[in-house]
Design a protein around this motif. Structure first.
Motif, PDB file in Angstrom:
ATOM      1  N   UNK A 115       0.802  -1.207   0.000  1.00  0.00           N
ATOM      2  CA  UNK A 115       0.000   0.000   0.000  1.00  0.00           C
ATOM      3  C   UNK A 115       0.840   1.263   0.000  1.00  0.00           C
ATOM      4  N   UNK A 116       0.457   2.229  -0.822  1.00  0.00           N
ATOM      5  CA  UNK A 116       1.108   3.534  -0.907  1.00  0.00           C
ATOM      6  C   UNK A 116       2.550   3.472  -1.409  1.00  0.00           C
ATOM      7  N   UNK A 117       2.897   2.403  -2.103  1.00  0.00           N
ATOM      8  CA  UNK A 117       4.256   2.311  -2.640  1.00  0.00           C
ATOM      9  C   UNK A 117       4.572   3.471  -3.570  1.00  0.00           C
ATOM     10  N   UNK A 118       3.528   3.982  -4.216  1.00  0.00           N
ATOM     11  CA  UNK A 118       3.713   5.064  -5.185  1.00  0.00           C
ATOM     12  C   UNK A 118       3.865   6.427  -4.536  1.00  0.00           C
ATOM     13  N   UNK A 119       3.791   6.509  -3.202  1.00  0.00           N
ATOM     14  CA  UNK A 119       3.678   7.803  -2.517  1.00  0.00           C
ATOM     15  C   UNK A 119       4.970   8.334  -1.911  1.00  0.00           C
ATOM     16  N   UNK A 120       6.104   7.716  -2.212  1.00  0.00           N
ATOM     17  CA  UNK A 120       7.390   8.155  -1.653  1.00  0.00           C
ATOM     18  C   UNK A 120       7.315   8.231  -0.124  1.00  0.00           C
ATOM     19  N   UNK A 121       6.997   7.101   0.482  1.00  0.00           N
ATOM     20  CA  UNK A 121       6.823   7.039   1.939  1.00  0.00           C
ATOM     21  C   UNK A 121       8.131   7.166   2.704  1.00  0.00           C
ATOM     22  N   UNK A 122       9.247   6.812   2.079  1.00  0.00           N
ATOM     23  CA  UNK A 122      10.520   6.799   2.788  1.00  0.00           C
ATOM     24  C   UNK A 122      10.745   5.548   3.605  1.00  0.00           C
ATOM     25  N   UNK A 123       9.779   4.622   3.599  1.00  0.00           N
ATOM     26  CA  UNK A 123       9.940   3.346   4.304  1.00  0.00           C
ATOM     27  C   UNK A 123      10.741   2.409   3.387  1.00  0.00           C
ATOM     28  N   UNK A 124      11.911   1.933   3.821  1.00  0.00           N
ATOM     29  CA  UNK A 124      12.775   1.173   2.906  1.00  0.00           C
ATOM     30  C   UNK A 124      12.104   0.007   2.194  1.00  0.00           C
ATOM     31  N   UNK A 125      11.296  -0.804   2.916  1.00  0.00           N
ATOM     32  CA  UNK A 125      10.714  -1.958   2.226  1.00  0.00           C
ATOM     33  C   UNK A 125       9.463  -1.601   1.423  1.00  0.00           C
ATOM     34  N   UNK A 126       9.016  -0.355   1.493  1.00  0.00           N
ATOM     35  CA  UNK A 126       8.019   0.151   0.544  1.00  0.00           C
ATOM     36  C   UNK A 126       8.741   0.630  -0.724  1.00  0.00           C
TER      37      UNK A 126
END
Length: 290
Positions: A115-126
């Motif tokens: 979820x939200x992979x396209x949103x530049x979350x900054x979470x490394x495994x995203x």
């Protein structure tokens, strides 16, 4: 009659891939091929007894992947960020699979991202999954579907015990009262199977998968409804947990608190009326005698 199209499933001995296999077997519209590093393992043999063709391949070995994918029309890809190479390995293996699929002539890939992979979350495994998405988009594979599941219901123990108490304590402390979107792995399998069976209807779609949206207190309410008793949770100070957790996990909870997953539950339920709430998932796992 023409032969059934062949679908290759990665992770078939695990949770997501296993759910995809089960859903595909129910409909019986495709032939299923699964890859594993050990074709003689009990899990691999169990797949074979269910009518799944099991072949040997390694997600970090291109020639073995290309050989396994040859003759397959479609493929389901799930990657792992917690392997020996970490998130870099997740991107490496995912990209290699895409390249191998193209070389083998695969026409449609269903990729289970996040979820939200396209949103530049900054979470490394995203971000590592997003890199695989982008590689797939640019690969020349004729057709793809991206599924973006949110947090798994299956990561919360259905029955009581110290593991559940600790888990609820961690979530309660780090979410800070904010709700968390959840999805049952079984439902990920349902959506993936439909996309693999009917690629022309799912081509080019990217869908966030979510079945419920609950605070920890609401999760406890669901446990109480199903099991007759409200669960207890271990109290843990958020500052201590944040300091002790791996950076990846700490950043993920920061994302949960500050932004959170998106997703349209009513729209998904129109597509899949059997989409489970957390309470329904608990009931599917609960044994009254337990």
């Amino acid at each position: 009659m023409s032969a059934k199209p062949t679908v290759l499933v990665t992770g078939a001995t695990g949770a997501q891939g296993g759910a995809v296999v089960s859903e595909l077997l129910k409909a019986d519209k495709v032939a299923i091929r699964a890859i594993t590093r050990n074709t003689t393992s009990p899990n691999a043999q169990a797949l074979q007894t269910r009518g799944v063709q099991v072949v040997k391949a390694d997600m970090f070995d291109g020639p073995s992947l290309t050989a396994a994918l040859t003759g397959c029309d479609r493929a389901f890809l799930v990657t792992q960020f917690d392997g020996p190479k970490g998130t870099a390995g997740e991107t490496e293996s995912g990209n290699l699979f895409v390249d191998s699929a193209r070389a083998a002539g695969v026409k449609h890939i269903v990729f289970s991202s996040v979820g939200n992979a396209e949103s530049k979350t900054g979470v490394p495994h995203f971000e590592s999954k997003r890199a695989v998405e982008e590689h797939l988009f640019a690969s020349g594979i004729p057709s793809w579907t991206i599924l973006r599941p949110v947090a798994f219901m299956d990561n919360l123990p259905p029955e009581g015990g110290i593991k559940r108490a600790m888990g609820l304590g961690v979530f309660g402390s780090l979410l800070g009262g904010k709700s968390l979107k959840l999805i049952a792995v079984q439902d990920i399998g349902w959506f993936a199977a439909r996309a693999l069976e009917s690629p022309e209807q799912w081509k080019g779609k990217a869908i966030t998968l979510v079945g419920d949206d609950l605070t920890v207190e609401q999760m406890k309410d669901a446990y109480a409804k199903v099991q007759g008793a409200r669960p207890w949770s271990a109290w843990m100070p958020a500052s201590v947990l944040g300091a002790l957790m791996p950076k990846d996990v700490s950043l993920m909870f920061k994302f949960f608190r500050e932004s959170g997953y998106n997703g349209d539950i009513p729209a998904l339920r129109k597509m899949h009326p059997g989409l489970m709430t957390f309470e329904q998932w608990l009931r599917s796992k609960h044994s009254p005698s337990a």
